[in-house]
Design an enzyme around this catalytic site. Structure first.
Site, PDB file in Angstrom:
ATOM      1  CG  HIS A 217      42.972  50.702  39.472  1.00 32.75           C
ATOM      2  ND1 HIS A 217      42.519  51.675  39.318  1.00 32.75           N
ATOM      3  CD2 HIS A 217      42.513  49.978  40.500  1.00 32.75           C
ATOM      4  CE1 HIS A 217      41.675  51.911  40.096  1.00 32.75           C
ATOM      5  NE2 HIS A 217      41.846  50.792  41.094  1.00 32.75           N
ATOM      6  CG  HIS A 404      39.808  38.881  34.246  1.00 31.52           C
ATOM      7  ND1 HIS A 404      38.411  39.322  34.247  1.00 31.52           N
ATOM      8  CD2 HIS A 404      39.554  37.767  33.421  1.00 31.52           C
ATOM      9  CE1 HIS A 404      37.755  38.457  33.847  1.00 31.52           C
ATOM     10  NE2 HIS A 404      38.478  37.561  33.315  1.00 31.52           N
ATOM     11  CB  SER A 448      34.947  40.265  36.697  1.00 29.89           C
ATOM     12  OG  SER A 448      35.765  39.922  37.631  1.00 29.89           O
ATOM     13  N   GLY A 489      26.034  46.671  32.829  1.00 29.93           N
ATOM     14  CA  GLY A 489      27.187  47.016  32.477  1.00 29.93           C
ATOM     15  C   GLY A 489      27.094  48.049  31.539  1.00 29.93           C
ATOM     16  CG  ASP A 559      37.582  41.786  27.072  1.00 27.83           C
ATOM     17  OD1 ASP A 559      37.984  42.930  27.493  1.00 27.83           O
ATOM     18  OD2 ASP A 559      36.543  41.196  27.660  1.00 27.83           O
ATOM     19  CB  ALA A 560      41.038  39.480  30.442  1.00 28.85           C
TER      20      ALA A 560
END
Length: 584
Positions: A217, A404, A448, A489, A559-560
Site C-alpha cells: 500500500h 487518508h 477510517s 477498532g 497521526d493522520a
C-alpha cells in the site's frame, strides 16, 4: 507516477468500470465489484475475495473459473465497505455459503467482518479468512498481525479449487487456513508509488539504496540496505524466507514449494527473470523442488519499483490445488473444459440498496429544523477535509499508505450528499446523520470509513427524530461514539490513532455540558482539547494499523486520523456558531 486519470476520487470506480467492460467473457459488474460472468453452480461454495484498488491483477483480475467467484473492490489502497462486500457476496452466492478472503489489514478486517455478520443475518452462511504472509511486518510469535501481500494468490486459489470440487464451507475454509499457514512472503523496493493526482511518491529511497520489508500500500520498508545486484537480491529473498519455515515443515531438503516472484508495478519482466534464475538455483541448492513457479505482476502497488518472493510449502493436497487449472482475466493455468449447464450466464444483479432509497421515518418539526444545523456541520466538515486533503495524505504517508486524505474526501463528500438528500425528504436530525454515516462507510471504505460511519451513526442514534436535540443528547452521542470506535477498532488512548483525540474530545464535551455550558461553548472547549491531543500524538509510537511496522518513522509526526478529527471538531464549532439554536 499515475498520469491518466480524471477526478482522482473517481479513479477506482472508473478503473473497475473499464476492467469489466474489457473482460465480459469472465466477469460482470455488480454493486461493489465483479462476479463471474456465469452464475455460481447451485450448491457450490462461493469464494469472494477483495481489497483496495491499486493492486491489479488483485483483486478483480482473479475472478473466474478455478479462482474467485467474485471480488469486492474498494478505493485506492482502502478496503471495500461492508455494503460493497455484502452486495458482491449475495450476487456470487450459490446457496452453499460464502468464504470471504482478504489481506490482513485493519480496514479489511473491520469491513469483511461486518459484511459476514450482515450476510449471516440475511441467511447466507459466511466464514472469513485473512491472509497474513508478510514475514517482515511482525515476528513469528505475532503472525496474526502480519500483512497480506502476494501470498494472497496461492491461498485464494487453494480455497477456490476446493470449492469447485464440491467441498462444504467448513472444509473450504479449512483448506484456506492450511494454505495460509504454509505461505510466507518477503519484499524489497527501489522507489515508492504515486497515487492518482499526487505529484510525488509516498516514499523515496536514497540513491544506491533499497527498502527492505515493504507492504503493498505504498508503505515504506522496515529498513534500508545498499542496492544489490540481481543475484544479491535473489539471495536476500531466498535466505530470508528459508530462515522461517512453518512449524510442520522440516528443514529444506526434499520439500516442494509453490514459488511466486512478484513484480510490484514497474520492475520489468526481463528484470524479474534475471532475479528468478538465481532464485531457482538457490532453492535447488537448498533441496527445494519448485512446483509451477509464477514470475510476473500478480499483486502490485501502482508503479512501485520492487519485487517480492512467496513460498507456499506444499503437501500432496496443496500441490493438487496449486496445479489445478484456472481461467481468469489475469491468471490462467492449464485447460478447463467447457462450462456445464449449471453455469449458464446469470441475469444482471443489482443490490436492493442500489435501487431503493433508504427510508425516512416521520420526524418532528423541531428535529427537522435541527437537521439544517446538522447539514451545515457536515458541509463544514466536508469543506475542511477538501481543504486539507493533501496535508492529510502527506502525514499518512510518513509511516502509512498516504490514502487518508483521499479516503476522507470520498467519505465526507458522500456523507454530505446523502445527508442533503435525506433532509430534502423531510428527515429529522438523527436520520440525516444515520444516512450520512452509511454513505461515508460505503464510499470511503478502509478503517477510517468504518470508524467515521460508527461515529456519525452513534450521534444520530442519540439525537433521534422526535425531540429537539439538546447539549446533553449530543454529548451522550459523542460519548457512545467514543466507546463504539474503541470496541470496533480495538484501539485505546496511546495507540496513536483517532482514539487519542476522540476520547479527550468526548470527555471534555461531557464534562462541560454537565457543568452547565451550552452546546456551542462546550464544543469549543472540547475542540481545544482535541487540537492539543492531536498535536501530542507526534510523540507517540503507533501500536495499531498500517503504521505499526514503521513505528520509529512516525515519531515527530501526528497521526493522520487524529489530526483530521481535530480539524473537523473545530470546523463543526464554526457551523454551530453560524446556526445557533436556543435549545443548544
Amino acid at each position: 507516477m499515475t498520469r491518466l486519470f480524471n477526478d482522482p476520487a473517481a479513479f477506482a470506480d472508473e478503473a473497475l468500470e473499464g476492467f469489466a467492460a474489457a473482460h465480459r467473457r469472465w466477469v460482470r459488474p455488480v454493486t461493489g465489484g465483479v462476479v463471474r460472468a456465469a452464475a455460481t453452480p447451485a450448491g457450490q461454495v462461493a469464494v469472494v475475495i477483495g481489497g483496495g484498488s491499486g493492486h491489479y491483477p488483485a483483486f478483480s483480475g482473479l475472478v473466474g473459473r478455478g479462482l474467485a467467484h467474485g471480488a469486492a473492490v474498494g478505493n485506492v489502497f482502502a478496503s471495500p465497505s461492508a455494503q460493497q462486500i455484502r452486495s458482491v457476496a449475495r450476487a456470487a452466492d450459490g446457496g452453499a455459503g460464502v468464504l470471504l478472503m482478504y489481506g490482513n489489514y485493519a480496514g479489511d478486517v473491520l469491513h469483511f467482518g461486518q459484511a459476514a455478520e450482515r450476510l449471516t443475518a440475511d441467511g447466507v452462511e459466511t466464514v472469513t479468512y485473512a491472509v497474513a504472509d508478510d514475514i517482515s511486518s511482525a515476528a513469528p510469535g505475532e503472525a496474526a498481525k502480519r500483512r497480506g501481500i502476494a501470498g494472497d494468490l496461492p491461498v485464494f486459489k487453494a480455497a477456490a479449487v476446493a470449492a469447485e470440487q464440491g467441498l462444504p464451507l467448513a472444509q473450504v475454509a479449512s483448506v484456506a487456513r492450511r494454505a495460509g499457514e504454509r505461505t510466507r512472503s518477503f519484499g524489497i523496493a527501489f522507489s515508492g508509488c504515486t497515487l492518482p493526482g499526487a505529484d510525488h511518491p509516498l516514499f523515496t529511497v536514497p540513491e544506491a539504496r533499497m527498502a527492505v520489508g515493504l507492504g503493498i500500500h505504498g508503505e515504506p520498508g522496515i529498513g534500508e540496505q545498499s542496492l544489490p545486484t540481481a543475484d544479491e537480491a535473489a539471495r536476500l529473498l531466498v535466505d530470508t524466507l528459508l530462515k522461517e519455515l512453518p512449524v510442520d515443515v522440516p528443514a529444506p531438503g526434499g520439500q516442494r514449494a509453490a514459488v511466486i516472484l512478484n513484480g510490484l508495478g514497474s520492475v520489468k519482466y526481463e528484470e524479474l527473470f534475471v532475479v528468478y534464475r538465481k532464485v531457482a538455483a538457490l532453492l535447488e541448492e537448498a533441496g527445494v523442488t519448485v512446483v509451477d513457479p509464477e514470475v510476473g505482476e500478480l499483486v502490485t502497488s501502482f508503479d512501485m519499483a520492487g519485487v517480492s518472493l512467496t513460498l507456499t510449502w506444499l503437501d500432496e493436497r496443496l500441490e493438487e490445488l496449486w496445479r489445478a487449472p484456472a481461467d481468469t482475466p489475469a491468471y490462467r493455468k492449464g485447460a478447463l473444459g467447457e462450462p456445464g449447464p449449471a453455469s449458464e450466464p446469470a441475469a444482471p444483479v443489482r443490490a436492493a440498496e442500489e435501487t431503493e432509497q433508504p427510508a425516512v421515518p416521520e420526524a418532528s418539526e423541531a428535529s427537522r429544523q435541527a437537521a439544517t444545523t446538522v447539514l451545515a456541520a457536515l458541509a463544514a466538515l466536508a469543506a475542511t477535509v477538501d481543504a486539507h486533503e493533501d496535508e492529510l495524505g502527506r502525514i499518512d504517508a510518513v509511516a502509512g499508505d498516504g490514502d487518508h486524505g483521499i479516503g476522507m474526501r470520498r467519505g465526507s463528500t458522500a456523507a454530505l450528499r446523502a445527508a442533503r438528500a435525506a433532509q430534502e425528504r423531510g428527515a429529522g436530525a438523527g436520520t440525516v446523520l444515520i444516512h450520512a454515516a452509511d454513505a461515508w462507510a460505503d464510499r470511503a471504505g478502509g478503517t477510517s470509513g468504518a470508524l467515521w460511519g460508527t461515529v456519525l451513526r452513534a450521534v444520530g442514534a442519540a439525537l433521534g427524530d422526535r425531540d429537539a436535540p439538546t447539549a446533553g443528547r449530543v454529548a451522550e452521542g459523542v460519548a457512545e461514539a467514543s466507546a463504539a470506535v474503541r470496541r470496533l477498532g480495538g484501539a485505546e488512548v496511546g495507540d496513536k490513532t483517532m482514539v487519542d483525540v476522540l476520547v479527550p474530545f468526548a470527555d471534555t464535551l461531557t464534562a462541560a455540558v454537565a457543568a452547565g455550558a451550552g452546546l456551542t461553548g462546550a464544543w469549543d472547549r472540547a475542540a481545544g482539547a482535541a487540537t492539543e491531543a492531536a498535536a501530542a500524538t507526534a510523540a507517540l509510537l503507533p501500536r495499531k494499523g498500517r503504521a505499526r511496522p514503521h513505528a520509529e518513522k512516525s515519531l515527530g509526526t501526528p497521526d493522520a486520523g487524529a489530526h483530521s478529527l481535530a480539524l473537523i471538531t473545530r470546523a463543526v464549532h464554526g457551523a454551530l456558531l453560524d446556526h445557533p439554536h436556543d435549545q443548544y
